[in-house]
Design a protein around this motif. Structure first.
Motif, PDB file in Angstrom:
ATOM      1  N   ASN A 180       0.779  -1.250   0.111  1.00  0.00           N
ATOM      2  CA  ASN A 180       0.076  -0.024   0.081  1.00  0.00           C
ATOM      3  C   ASN A 180       0.758   1.078   0.086  1.00  0.00           C
ATOM      4  OD1 ASN A 180      -2.579  -1.400   0.403  1.00  0.00           O
ATOM      5  ND2 ASN A 180      -1.746  -2.095   2.213  1.00  0.00           N
ATOM      6  N   PRO A 181       0.390   2.552  -0.468  1.00  0.00           N
ATOM      7  CA  PRO A 181       0.974   3.512  -0.632  1.00  0.00           C
ATOM      8  C   PRO A 181       1.210   3.855   1.055  1.00  0.00           C
ATOM      9  CG  PRO A 181      -0.718   3.970  -1.822  1.00  0.00           C
ATOM     10  CD  PRO A 181      -1.066   2.483  -1.279  1.00  0.00           C
ATOM     11  N   ALA A 182       2.456   4.512   1.331  1.00  0.00           N
ATOM     12  CA  ALA A 182       2.943   4.943   2.832  1.00  0.00           C
ATOM     13  C   ALA A 182       2.944   6.195   2.999  1.00  0.00           C
ATOM     14  CB  ALA A 182       4.359   4.520   2.810  1.00  0.00           C
ATOM     15  N   GLU A 183       2.335   6.502   4.082  1.00  0.00           N
ATOM     16  CA  GLU A 183       2.304   8.087   4.455  1.00  0.00           C
ATOM     17  C   GLU A 183       3.420   8.322   5.305  1.00  0.00           C
ATOM     18  OE1 GLU A 183      -1.483   9.023   5.970  1.00  0.00           O
ATOM     19  OE2 GLU A 183      -2.449   8.314   4.138  1.00  0.00           O
ATOM     20  N   LYS A 184       4.168   7.200   5.905  1.00  0.00           N
ATOM     21  CA  LYS A 184       5.273   7.447   6.801  1.00  0.00           C
ATOM     22  C   LYS A 184       5.969   6.262   6.795  1.00  0.00           C
ATOM     23  CE  LYS A 184       2.637   6.446  10.945  1.00  0.00           C
ATOM     24  NZ  LYS A 184       1.948   6.653  12.412  1.00  0.00           N
ATOM     25  N   LEU A 185       7.236   6.365   7.463  1.00  0.00           N
ATOM     26  CA  LEU A 185       8.131   5.366   7.483  1.00  0.00           C
ATOM     27  C   LEU A 185       8.498   5.355   9.103  1.00  0.00           C
ATOM     28  CD1 LEU A 185      10.022   3.274   6.663  1.00  0.00           C
ATOM     29  CD2 LEU A 185      11.988   4.804   6.304  1.00  0.00           C
ATOM     30  N   GLY A 186       8.021   4.107   9.751  1.00  0.00           N
ATOM     31  CA  GLY A 186       7.959   4.102  10.997  1.00  0.00           C
ATOM     32  C   GLY A 186       7.161   5.262  11.898  1.00  0.00           C
ATOM     33  N   GLU A 187       7.565   6.065  12.487  1.00  0.00           N
ATOM     34  CA  GLU A 187       6.923   7.233  13.101  1.00  0.00           C
ATOM     35  C   GLU A 187       7.277   8.513  12.218  1.00  0.00           C
ATOM     36  OE1 GLU A 187       8.400   7.623  17.116  1.00  0.00           O
ATOM     37  OE2 GLU A 187       8.020   5.519  17.611  1.00  0.00           O
ATOM     38  N   ALA A 197      17.033  13.990  11.214  1.00  0.00           N
ATOM     39  CA  ALA A 197      16.180  14.697  12.274  1.00  0.00           C
ATOM     40  C   ALA A 197      15.034  14.008  12.415  1.00  0.00           C
ATOM     41  CB  ALA A 197      16.235  15.901  12.139  1.00  0.00           C
ATOM     42  N   VAL A 198      14.797  13.259  13.780  1.00  0.00           N
ATOM     43  CA  VAL A 198      13.373  12.864  13.941  1.00  0.00           C
ATOM     44  C   VAL A 198      12.497  13.674  14.693  1.00  0.00           C
ATOM     45  CG1 VAL A 198      14.360  10.542  13.887  1.00  0.00           C
ATOM     46  CG2 VAL A 198      14.390  11.529  16.049  1.00  0.00           C
ATOM     47  N   SER A 199      10.931  13.502  14.576  1.00  0.00           N
ATOM     48  CA  SER A 199      10.159  14.282  15.092  1.00  0.00           C
ATOM     49  C   SER A 199      10.429  14.714  16.547  1.00  0.00           C
ATOM     50  CB  SER A 199       8.881  13.610  14.752  1.00  0.00           C
ATOM     51  OG  SER A 199       8.597  12.381  15.475  1.00  0.00           O
ATOM     52  N   ARG A 200      11.200  13.810  17.452  1.00  0.00           N
ATOM     53  CA  ARG A 200      11.105  14.131  18.771  1.00  0.00           C
ATOM     54  C   ARG A 200      12.314  15.078  19.012  1.00  0.00           C
ATOM     55  NH1 ARG A 200      10.448   8.630  18.439  1.00  0.00           N
ATOM     56  NH2 ARG A 200      12.867   8.376  18.615  1.00  0.00           N
TER      57      ARG A 200
END
Length: 166
Positions: free
Chosen positions: A69-76, A95-98
């Protein structure tokens, strides 16, 4: 019975490439096998490649028994995902969201024609990044026994990115 744990190191990667280069021509010469033209694959030396800033704009995620399926994210992390490839230090960073920096060691950098191939293993996942050196179109995959992610995007040199900002 204790399961053996195998660690994929740069030496093992080089051995695998050497084995493939020796065995592939022999297999291609077997009767009835399609004839292929072998191209040289080389390990890219340190200091030769400009650092890259890449962005994965689109992706697909596949899971056993569920399909793709199409992905909207990879992991978080939501797409687009941006990361930097530091060839001298053999690391991929993002850089990650946290607010922290995530990094992964590059186990192997190889050149096949006009493509750079990077490979690494991190937290039970194998990853591969392929970048066309002239067009800088890139694809990447992250794989485990639980599923796979395939992403597509482009890269620019870090120097070009800094010039654009100024």
């Amino acid at each position: 019975m204790t399961a053996r744990r195998y660690v994929f190191t740069p030496v093992a990667a080089l051995a695998a490439i050497a084995w493939a280069l020796m065995v592939a021509p022999a297999l291609a010469q077997s009767p009835g096998a399609p004839q292929a033209v072998a191209r040289p694959v080389t390990v890219a030396p340190d200091g030769e490649i400009a650092d890259l800033a890449c962005s994965v704009a689109k992706g697909t995620i596949c899971r056993p028994g569920e399909g793709c399926n199409p992905a909207e994210k990879l992991g978080e992390e939501k797409l687009p995902i941006k990361f930097t490839i530091d060839f001298d230090n053999r690391v991929v960073m993002s850089a990650v969201s946290r607010g922290y920096i995530s990094s992964s060691r590059i186990a192997l950098v190889a050149r096949d024609g006009d493509q750079l191939m990077l490979h690494g293993i991190e937290h039970g996942f194998a990853w591969l990044i392929a970048v066309h050196e002239k067009t800088r179109v890139m694809s990447m995959s992250v794989n485990s026994s639980r599923g796979a992610f395939a992403g597509f995007g482009e890269c620019v040199t870090v120097e070009e990115l800094q010039t654009k900002k100024n």
